[in-house]
Design a protein around this motif. Structure first.
Motif, PDB file in Angstrom:
ATOM      1  N   VAL A   9       4.904  17.698  22.535  1.00  0.00           N
ATOM      2  CA  VAL A   9       4.796  16.704  21.132  1.00  0.00           C
ATOM      3  C   VAL A   9       4.068  17.716  20.283  1.00  0.00           C
ATOM      4  N   LYS A  10       3.051  18.434  20.375  1.00  0.00           N
ATOM      5  CA  LYS A  10       2.299  19.230  19.617  1.00  0.00           C
ATOM      6  C   LYS A  10       3.123  20.602  19.047  1.00  0.00           C
ATOM      7  N   GLU A  11       3.666  21.277  20.326  1.00  0.00           N
ATOM      8  CA  GLU A  11       4.603  22.478  20.034  1.00  0.00           C
ATOM      9  C   GLU A  11       5.661  22.172  19.303  1.00  0.00           C
ATOM     10  N   ASN A  12       6.268  20.959  19.459  1.00  0.00           N
ATOM     11  CA  ASN A  12       7.466  20.805  18.786  1.00  0.00           C
ATOM     12  C   ASN A  12       7.498  19.884  17.542  1.00  0.00           C
ATOM     13  N   LYS A  13       6.360  19.791  17.007  1.00  0.00           N
ATOM     14  CA  LYS A  13       5.790  19.032  16.040  1.00  0.00           C
ATOM     15  C   LYS A  13       6.462  17.577  15.690  1.00  0.00           C
ATOM     16  N   ILE A  14       6.439  17.046  16.972  1.00  0.00           N
ATOM     17  CA  ILE A  14       7.059  15.558  16.935  1.00  0.00           C
ATOM     18  C   ILE A  14       6.185  14.513  16.322  1.00  0.00           C
ATOM     19  N   ARG A  15       6.650  13.884  15.303  1.00  0.00           N
ATOM     20  CA  ARG A  15       5.602  12.897  14.577  1.00  0.00           C
ATOM     21  C   ARG A  15       5.466  11.697  15.053  1.00  0.00           C
ATOM     22  N   ASP A  16       4.459  10.841  15.116  1.00  0.00           N
ATOM     23  CA  ASP A  16       4.381   9.709  15.621  1.00  0.00           C
ATOM     24  C   ASP A  16       5.218   8.765  14.726  1.00  0.00           C
ATOM     25  N   PRO A  17       6.060   7.970  15.293  1.00  0.00           N
ATOM     26  CA  PRO A  17       6.981   7.055  14.485  1.00  0.00           C
ATOM     27  C   PRO A  17       6.103   5.944  13.836  1.00  0.00           C
TER      28      PRO A  17
END
Length: 163
Positions: A9-17
């Motif tokens: 999640v952090k490395e791919n900058k996945i945002r919390d929906p």
């Protein structure tokens, strides 16, 4: 596995929906009931108790609290190279004066196996693009579902109110 997921999640900058879902429902609520949205935080609170939330927003009559309860991916037990993305979010409408929950609902997405389920590499390659797209599909669906369940606010209602 949790550490690997958090790193993904952090490395791919996945945002919390949850932020998107809360903003979507808040916008519809404001439109339908002629309310003003004062602000929307993007940083999650460390404590989701009603007292903490009410204290954080003393100038507000109501707070719409959206919180991701779980997001994860896992392989299907009978299809080891096919994965599913699971997501659940809770939405609460809180009265800050009485410190009470006026409405609350949960939305969850836990898909059954399908022939087009992604492999691990499809799920994680390209900076997690498949996950990002799928989370937005879930976020749109959960925003609609929660707005309807909790507040009686639908996209159709919003269209009929806006002139």
């Amino acid at each position: 596995m949790i550490g690997t997921g958090n790193a993904f999640v952090k490395e791919n900058k996945i945002r919390d929906p949850a932020v998107y879902i809360g903003n979507k429902v808040a916008g519809r609520l404001a439109t339908q009931y002629d309310m003003r949205v004062m602000r929307s935080d993007v940083d999650p609170l460390s404590d989701d108790s009603i007292d903490v939330i009410s204290a954080r927003y003393p100038e507000s009559d109501f707070v719409l609290d959206s919180q991701t309860i779980n997001w994860s991916y896992a392989y299907y037990p009978t299809h080891w190279d096919s994965y599913r993305l699971m997501y659940s979010v809770r939405l609460r409408l809180i009265d800050t004066h009485t410190k009470s929950v006026l409405a609350e609902a949960l939305c969850a997405r836990n898909p059954e196996y399908a022939d087009d389920a992604p492999s691990h590499s499809q799920l994680t390659d390209d900076g997690g693009e498949w996950v990002k797209r799928q989370l937005m599909v879930y976020a749109d669906a959960c925003g609609d579902e929660l707005g309807s369940k909790v507040l009686g606010v639908t996209a159709e209602t919003e269209k009929s109110v806006v002139k």
